[in-house]
Design an enzyme around this catalytic site. Structure first.
Site, mmCIF file in Angstrom:
data_model
loop_
_atom_site.group_PDB
_atom_site.id
_atom_site.type_symbol
_atom_site.label_atom_id
_atom_site.label_comp_id
_atom_site.label_asym_id
_atom_site.label_seq_id
_atom_site.Cartn_x
_atom_site.Cartn_y
_atom_site.Cartn_z
ATOM 1 N N ARG A 113 0.836 -1.192 0.000
ATOM 2 C CA ARG A 113 0.000 0.000 0.000
ATOM 3 C C ARG A 113 0.872 1.244 0.000
ATOM 4 O O ARG A 113 1.791 1.361 0.804
ATOM 5 C CB ARG A 113 -0.935 0.014 1.217
ATOM 6 C CG ARG A 113 -1.951 -1.102 1.185
ATOM 7 C CD ARG A 113 -2.850 -1.091 2.393
ATOM 8 N NE ARG A 113 -3.682 -2.284 2.411
ATOM 9 C CZ ARG A 113 -4.440 -2.648 3.434
ATOM 10 N NH1 ARG A 113 -4.475 -1.897 4.518
ATOM 11 N NH2 ARG A 113 -5.152 -3.745 3.378
ATOM 12 N N SER A 206 -7.903 -1.275 1.117
ATOM 13 C CA SER A 206 -8.827 -1.630 2.191
ATOM 14 C C SER A 206 -9.595 -0.424 2.709
ATOM 15 O O SER A 206 -10.301 0.239 1.963
ATOM 16 C CB SER A 206 -8.062 -2.332 3.312
ATOM 17 O OG SER A 206 -8.952 -2.836 4.293
ATOM 18 N N HIS A 207 -9.430 -0.107 3.978
ATOM 19 C CA HIS A 207 -10.196 0.940 4.651
ATOM 20 C C HIS A 207 -9.558 2.314 4.509
ATOM 21 O O HIS A 207 -10.058 3.285 5.088
ATOM 22 C CB HIS A 207 -10.322 0.599 6.137
ATOM 23 C CG HIS A 207 -8.986 0.358 6.782
ATOM 24 N ND1 HIS A 207 -8.236 -0.766 6.514
ATOM 25 C CD2 HIS A 207 -8.255 1.091 7.656
ATOM 26 C CE1 HIS A 207 -7.097 -0.706 7.201
ATOM 27 N NE2 HIS A 207 -7.088 0.409 7.901
ATOM 28 N N ASP A 371 -16.321 -1.731 4.868
ATOM 29 C CA ASP A 371 -15.224 -0.828 4.503
ATOM 30 C C ASP A 371 -14.958 -0.809 3.004
ATOM 31 O O ASP A 371 -15.756 -1.314 2.212
ATOM 32 C CB ASP A 371 -13.955 -1.215 5.267
ATOM 33 C CG ASP A 371 -13.351 -2.520 4.783
ATOM 34 O OD1 ASP A 371 -14.121 -3.422 4.367
ATOM 35 O OD2 ASP A 371 -12.116 -2.663 4.811
ATOM 36 N N ASP A 373 -12.983 -2.397 0.833
ATOM 37 C CA ASP A 373 -12.975 -3.618 0.023
ATOM 38 C C ASP A 373 -13.929 -4.686 0.539
ATOM 39 O O ASP A 373 -13.914 -5.811 0.050
ATOM 40 C CB ASP A 373 -11.559 -4.184 -0.082
ATOM 41 C CG ASP A 373 -10.986 -4.605 1.261
ATOM 42 O OD1 ASP A 373 -11.340 -3.995 2.287
ATOM 43 O OD2 ASP A 373 -10.161 -5.544 1.287
ATOM 44 N N ASP A 375 -14.245 -6.276 3.528
ATOM 45 C CA ASP A 375 -13.885 -7.360 4.438
ATOM 46 C C ASP A 375 -14.064 -6.994 5.910
ATOM 47 O O ASP A 375 -13.978 -7.854 6.782
ATOM 48 C CB ASP A 375 -12.464 -7.866 4.177
ATOM 49 C CG ASP A 375 -11.382 -6.818 4.396
ATOM 50 O OD1 ASP A 375 -11.715 -5.646 4.659
ATOM 51 O OD2 ASP A 375 -10.187 -7.178 4.299
ATOM 52 N N ARG A 376 -14.323 -5.721 6.209
ATOM 53 C CA ARG A 376 -14.536 -5.310 7.594
ATOM 54 C C ARG A 376 -16.006 -4.962 7.827
ATOM 55 O O ARG A 376 -16.765 -4.756 6.893
ATOM 56 C CB ARG A 376 -13.653 -4.111 7.948
ATOM 57 C CG ARG A 376 -12.180 -4.401 7.817
ATOM 58 C CD ARG A 376 -11.329 -3.257 8.312
ATOM 59 N NE ARG A 376 -9.913 -3.532 8.099
ATOM 60 C CZ ARG A 376 -8.925 -3.070 8.844
ATOM 61 N NH1 ARG A 376 -9.193 -2.294 9.879
ATOM 62 N NH2 ARG A 376 -7.673 -3.364 8.572
ATOM 63 N N THR A 439 -1.675 -10.390 14.144
ATOM 64 C CA THR A 439 -2.597 -9.618 13.311
ATOM 65 C C THR A 439 -2.314 -9.906 11.837
ATOM 66 O O THR A 439 -1.170 -9.914 11.399
ATOM 67 C CB THR A 439 -2.438 -8.119 13.596
ATOM 68 O OG1 THR A 439 -2.800 -7.869 14.957
ATOM 69 C CG2 THR A 439 -3.315 -7.289 12.683
ATOM 70 N N GLU A 458 -10.800 -10.337 14.397
ATOM 71 C CA GLU A 458 -9.803 -9.361 14.817
ATOM 72 C C GLU A 458 -10.514 -8.151 15.396
ATOM 73 O O GLU A 458 -11.604 -7.787 14.934
ATOM 74 C CB GLU A 458 -8.939 -8.917 13.635
ATOM 75 C CG GLU A 458 -8.128 -10.021 13.005
ATOM 76 C CD GLU A 458 -7.294 -9.551 11.818
ATOM 77 O OE1 GLU A 458 -6.242 -10.154 11.576
ATOM 78 O OE2 GLU A 458 -7.714 -8.583 11.149
ATOM 79 N N SER A 460 -9.888 -5.257 14.848
ATOM 80 C CA SER A 460 -9.899 -4.213 13.824
ATOM 81 C C SER A 460 -11.089 -4.359 12.879
ATOM 82 O O SER A 460 -10.980 -4.109 11.688
ATOM 83 C CB SER A 460 -8.583 -4.224 13.046
ATOM 84 O OG SER A 460 -8.300 -5.520 12.548
ATOM 85 N N LYS A 471 -11.485 -12.324 5.848
ATOM 86 C CA LYS A 471 -12.555 -11.780 6.667
ATOM 87 C C LYS A 471 -13.639 -11.263 5.742
ATOM 88 O O LYS A 471 -13.381 -10.945 4.580
ATOM 89 C CB LYS A 471 -12.044 -10.707 7.618
ATOM 90 C CG LYS A 471 -11.196 -9.601 7.023
ATOM 91 C CD LYS A 471 -10.693 -8.687 8.130
ATOM 92 C CE LYS A 471 -9.738 -7.614 7.605
ATOM 93 N NZ LYS A 471 -8.368 -8.127 7.444
#
Length: 648
Positions: A113, A206-207, A371, A373, A375-376, A439, A458, A460, A471
């Site tokens: 990233r 991601s987020h 989020d 992508d 996954d959260r 993590t 997690e 997070s 996730k």
């Protein structure tokens, strides 16, 4: 972003899409010289499952920094830097483009990233993609099938074409790519497993925020659908330091706007529906009719905030079309390249609009967000926030009764080390195997593949199971809806429903409450953050059982090391822990998910068995431990930060 306008977003075709044609005579490069202020950023082009949304004015941003060409060209210190034609598969011309190593391409917790402008530098993305192919055994991709998708953020369109051409240049047989390049991270894992693909690329940070001034990312998942292990990511990094050529197919850009197959000799690209395989899997996991009965009740109100991120593409077909939710229950429901100026991180700070809706007088019964992508997740009841640590524990405790996928029982439970011990207590009471891992979701994959793990999470905001190897934000939402539906299936209209808060409080009464909070200090100067961690490691190494820290007595302190019980691999320096005799914990670690600077995370946890104290605010209950955590670390001295960026 107001709640009254979130479901009305424009859907239009991008009018200034750049192309990236390659030829043996001319290799172009993206440059940043044609910046034009106040140009229009468009939502992703219309496809069928987004057609129910009414248009509003598109956002105006200084976005289309892209001038004509692409980000690959010959860069070599040798006397000849011209592209060379190499051995070709049937019907395709392959060019070998000289290149040089680029510093800083080491992956973090979940992929590489950086800021968008870094990835747009010449050969930056291409080098990493080629280094990946150089790191894989040929049998893992030659004439094989790879999946490609992403969260719809800025630069994904161009990156998809680059990845497709380098994949073809390295002998991949077929690419399965989501329509418009859209595939959530859990959907990529699902497609890899369903289609028996060799692996897949996920274009996402991601987020983290999107747009030309913000973040972009790339990661690779293996044939089981799980993120590549460190043994592979370490090889990729090593190869980025010695790379000398990029193998790229001389083929035109592929139209990703409509499903279908495009062939170039023996290589093909199939544009697939981003939703179908993933939805089919979810229908096999959950009792959709039971959830539909709950959502369709007149005395139950549901809302989902897609945060203008990738789950906007999934929310309507799943929650509206399949489960009967009202279309206006989906907010921020169109994926935008810049996430609508937002920060697509579903927590109490960045999903504040959703929090305000749920905490308003007579707010909805159930709210959730996902989020960038997909996954959260964040789960809310009316005026009630479910911590991610409690969420996975509640799901685990209720899984076998409420979710058909687990009707034969749960194999095992696992959490990341910083996540609270709430899940440990469920495992102990239900006599289930339990694992504590570093993590990073990749550490759960081996346990799942070995048949040792069913449910994991997690702190997070990541929760999931072994239905895939990532996730899964929407999975977590459906798991919670399943629990609420199961608890209310015999309730008649007019009877008081069992609420999200009721479920959590009953859980605390059974297992006790683990008060938990996380303080995030984002984009700190790396030097100060690293010095702080080194200081804490030194303290931990000199500590001994019985040492006093205020009113707390030390049980042990260390820098967490994990030995994988499946393959014996060892991972060290995963977070400095101070664990006290009453079960309280303070943990410090640097996050590996940012694109700039360092994010310092401080985790504070304290177990409370006394039910009369369970309704205390976590910040009040934890205040003595929080004060100790900040003074022990000298965080202000090392980072200069007075307050955290985010408190969870």
């Amino acid at each position: 972003m107001s709640s009254t306008s979130l479901a009305s977003v424009s859907v239009c075709v991008c009018c200034n899409k750049s192309t990236m044609a390659f030829s043996s005579s001319k290799i172009n490069t993206f440059i940043l010289s044609s910046f034009k202020p106040q140009q229009t950023i468009h939502p992703l082009p219309s496809i069928s499952y987004r057609s129910s949304f009414k248009p509003q004015k598109p956002l105006l941003l200084p976005l289309r920094i892209r001038s004509a060409p692409t980000s690959i060209r010959a860069t070599s210190s040798s006397s000849s830097s011209s592209p060379a034609t190499i051995a070709e598969p049937e019907g395709i011309k392959i060019n070998s483009i000289p290149t040089k190593p680029i510093e800083g391409q080491k992956t973090g917790t979940s992929g590489l990233r950086k800021k968008v402008k870094v990835f747009m530098q010449e050969n930056y993305l291409a080098n990493w993609i080629q280094a990946l192919f150089n790191s894989l055994p040929p049998e893992d991709y030659k004439n094989g099938v790879l999946v490609l998708g992403g969260d719809g953020r800025y630069f994904n369109r161009e990156a998809a074409q680059i990845i497709i051409k380098i994949a073809a240049g390295n002998g991949v047989g077929k690419i399965l790519v989501g329509q418009e390049g859209i595939l959530s991270t859990p959907a990529v894992s699902a497609v890899i497993r369903k289609q028996k693909a060799n692996g897949g690329f996920i274009m996402s940070a991601s987020h983290n925020p999107g747009g030309p001034e913000y973040d972009w990312g790339i990661k690779f998942n293996y044939s089981s659908g799980q993120p590549a292990p460190e043994s592979i990511t370490d090889k990729i990094y090593g190869n980025t330091l010695s790379i000398s050529e990029i193998k790229i197919a001389d083929i035109p850009d592929v139209d990703l706007s409509k499903t279908g197959v495009t062939k170039f000799g023996s290589f093909s690209v199939e544009v697939i529906d981003p939703v179908s395989d993933y939805l089919e899997l979810l229908e096999s996991v959950f009792d959709f009719p039971l959830i539909r009965d709950l959502i369709s009740r007149p005395d139950f109100r549901f809302t989902f905030d897609a945060m203008h991120a990738v789950t906007g593409a999934y929310a309507k077909p799943i929650f509206v079309d399949k489960l009967g939710a009202s279309p206006d229950s989906i907010t921020n429901g169109i994926p935008l390249e810049d996430f609508g100026h937002g920060h697509p991180d579903p927590n109490l700070t960045y999903a504040k609009d959703l929090v305000n809706i749920l905490y308003a007088e007579n707010g909805p019964d159930f709210g959730a967000a996902s989020d960038g992508d997909g996954d959260r997740n964040m789960i809310l009841g009316r005026s009630f926030f479910v911590t991610p640590s409690d969420s996975v524990a509640v799901i685990a405790a209720n899984a076998s009764g409420a979710i058909p996928y687990f009707k034969d029982g749960v194999k095992g439970l696992a959490r990341s080390m910083p996540t609270s011990g709430a899940l440990d207590r469920v495992a102990e009471k239900l006599n289930l195997p339990f694992f504590e891992v570093p993590t990073g979701w990749k550490f759960f994959g081996n346990l799942m593949d070995a048949g040792k793990l069913s449910v994991c999470g997690e702190e997070s905001f990541g929760t999931g199971s072994d239905h895939i190897r990532e996730k899964d934000g929407i999975w977590a939402v459906l798991a919670w809806l399943s629990i609420i539906a199961h608890r209310n299936k015999d309730k008649k209209e007019g009877e008081k429903l069992v609420s999200v808060a009721d479920v959590v409080k009953e859980h605390w009464a059974t297992y006790g409450r683990n008060f938990f909070s996380r303080y995030d200090y984002e984009e700190c100067e790396s030097e100060g953050a690293n010095k702080m961690v080194a200081y804490l490691r030194e303290i931990a190494s000199k500590s001994k059982t019985g040492d006093k820290y205020g009113s707390y007595v030390l049980k042990f302190a260390d820098d967490f090391t994990y030995t994988d019980p499946v393959d014996g691999s060892v991972v060290s320096k995963q977070g400095v822990r101070f664990v006290f005799t009453d079960g309280s914990r303070i943990i410090y670690r640097l996050s590996g998910t940012g694109s700039a600077g360092a994010t310092v995370r401080v985790y504070i946890e304290q177990f409370e068995p006394d039910a009369s104290k369970h309704d205390l605010d976590a910040q009040i209950a934890l205040k003595p431990l929080i004060d100790l955590a900040l003074s022990l670390s000298k965080l202000k001295d090392f980072t200069g930060r007075e307050k955290p960026t985010v408190i969870t």
